[in-house]
Design an enzyme around this catalytic site. Sequence first.
Site, mmCIF file in Angstrom:
data_model
loop_
_atom_site.group_PDB
_atom_site.id
_atom_site.type_symbol
_atom_site.label_atom_id
_atom_site.label_comp_id
_atom_site.label_asym_id
_atom_site.label_seq_id
_atom_site.Cartn_x
_atom_site.Cartn_y
_atom_site.Cartn_z
ATOM 1 C CD GLU A 46 54.115 -9.857 73.873
ATOM 2 O OE1 GLU A 46 53.794 -8.882 74.569
ATOM 3 O OE2 GLU A 46 54.530 -9.739 72.685
ATOM 4 C CE LYS A 113 55.636 -5.849 75.724
ATOM 5 N NZ LYS A 113 54.636 -6.284 74.719
ATOM 6 C CB CYS A 149 57.256 -7.997 72.420
ATOM 7 S SG CYS A 149 56.722 -7.695 70.693
ATOM 8 N N GLY A 290 31.285 -12.997 45.277
ATOM 9 C CA GLY A 290 30.786 -12.545 43.991
ATOM 10 C C GLY A 290 31.942 -12.343 43.035
ATOM 11 C CG LEU A 291 34.649 -14.511 39.590
ATOM 12 C CD1 LEU A 291 35.893 -14.035 40.322
ATOM 13 C CD2 LEU A 291 34.840 -15.954 39.114
ATOM 14 C CB SER A 292 32.620 -8.595 39.254
ATOM 15 O OG SER A 292 33.987 -8.206 39.329
ATOM 16 N N GLY A 293 34.322 -10.622 37.189
ATOM 17 C CA GLY A 293 35.113 -10.481 35.978
ATOM 18 C C GLY A 293 36.141 -9.364 36.101
ATOM 19 N N GLY A 294 36.170 -8.689 37.254
ATOM 20 C CA GLY A 294 37.147 -7.644 37.519
ATOM 21 C C GLY A 294 38.335 -8.157 38.306
ATOM 22 C CG ASP A 296 39.431 -4.889 43.145
ATOM 23 O OD1 ASP A 296 40.654 -4.775 43.306
ATOM 24 O OD2 ASP A 296 38.710 -3.954 42.805
ATOM 25 C CD GLU A 402 36.934 -0.791 44.796
ATOM 26 O OE1 GLU A 402 36.962 -1.061 43.593
ATOM 27 O OE2 GLU A 402 36.524 -1.594 45.663
ATOM 28 C CE LYS A 512 29.289 4.792 51.082
ATOM 29 N NZ LYS A 512 29.640 4.771 49.647
#
Length: 547
Positions: A46, A113, A149, A290-294, A296, A402, A512
């Site tokens: 399509e 369509k 479709c 950013g690599l936080s050690g968590g 995610d 989150e 947010k």
Amino acid sequence: MTQTLRLVMAQLNFLVGDIEGNARKIINAIIAARDVYRAQLVIFPELALCGYPPEDLLYRPELYERINRIFPEIKAQAKGIDVLLGYPEKAVGGCYNQAALMREGEIVSHYHKQQLPNYSVFDEVRYFKPGNTPCVVDIHGIPTAITICEDLWFAEPMAQAKAAGAKLAISINASPFAKDKAIARENIIAARAREGQMPVVYVNCVGAQDELVFDGGSMVFDAQGRLVQQAEFFVEKLHLVEVSYDGSEANVPMGAIPVPMSEEERIYKALVLGVREYIEKNHFPRAVLGLSGGVDSALTLAIAVDAIGKDRVEAVMMPSRYTSDMSVTDAEEQARLLGVKHYVLPIEPVFEAFLQTLQPQFVGLAPDATEENLQARCRGTLLMAISNKKKAIVLATGNKSETSVGYSTLYGDMVGGFCMLKDIPKTMVYRLVRYRNTLSQVIPERVITRAPSAELAENQLDQDFLPPYPVLDAILERYIEHDESIEDIIRAGFDADIVRRVVKMVDRNEYKRRQAAPGVRITERAFGKDWRYPITSGFSNFPSPTR
């Protein structure tokens, strides 16, 4: 005498708005289908020529000018092979989502369509006029219905096709991925095949566009509604199908069908494809996070490496006074396991400078979430500086749990050009890291088993502020994805106080979410095109946020 139609399902990846590039891909596929596969028909998805969804590009006259300039080149290739192509057709009275059948350099039939989806991520009523007539055309001796479709999600177009004498149905599609969508498609198309008493050839596109992933999985059903052939998911593919016709009914032999994937594998592949497409189609040379050690950021890093390769991904550890040694060690270990460049940029000097600058404004005010958010914003500023300098896209690492309740910091951990886990609940994050480690061990076990923490205050844990994630995610799924009321959720057995607290957090944090980066859509109700709640609203009595 039995006729045999050799057709190719062109399950291809197109770029929205790239008319010339898409045309080149279409022409190359026509040539391959005719000269390599010896096919008599090639079928494209399509709106293949402009890509899906083109959205407000459909208002631009230049879009149609480019289509009109390139279309003669495509028609010229329709010699020795029929070509079924989807594209937008501007006509008197409006624009149509059209499929055109080309033969020997000419358009011999076309279809508009009829069923225009106008829900979830779809806005087709905004752009297109609906058609109202079936299209049944002779394709190498077989009366063939053409549909697009959404048409097959309703009974009427198939009933029209059957009444018009069709013995084979072809459906061209741009059907986006959701975690349970493949099963839903199979059930719907199987039902239409049985109702029409004819085989259905279902051609889907593959790739990604902004938040949408298209998973392919083009398929063929026989007249009894049995799945008899299917192309692989998540890959481009020219798939050959042979249809026999004895003058009364068409038949398709049993062929290859991919081994079913687990839910975790399907979602992981969708995330990898979505990230790769967003980075590649927007021409980012590399990515940083950013690599936080968590858990995610660990999953985000693994997906990024699988998407674009370790040499194009950088990880930055930004410890503060509250960052544990465990986090620093685990982040370094994951970077080593994945082979990515890894930097440590302590934020303590930056944080202290901010506190000193703000001290006159904070006199007499007790420490609170402000200081916690300030640490996240220090990290966000550093990541964006790296992004500017190195032309790298910042990958945000937040998850759906989150994002839903606002447990994130604007201009802090929410910064980024793309948030791949935006539609992934925390409980699914854990399932996905376990799945990824079955492929190769790249996420340290301690990252998975430790209690999650933002590490923005002393001895801080997520569950000091949030319900346990299995409870939270179950409530969020009911409220966000299924639109259940507070009372319905409580009646399902959830604690009333917890339900009200969670719903209050969801409702208070729309402002947010409106500022969050785009991310891969996985569920049937993702934040973004699926979720259109007002920021300013008197519907809820919850107070306005100040965080």
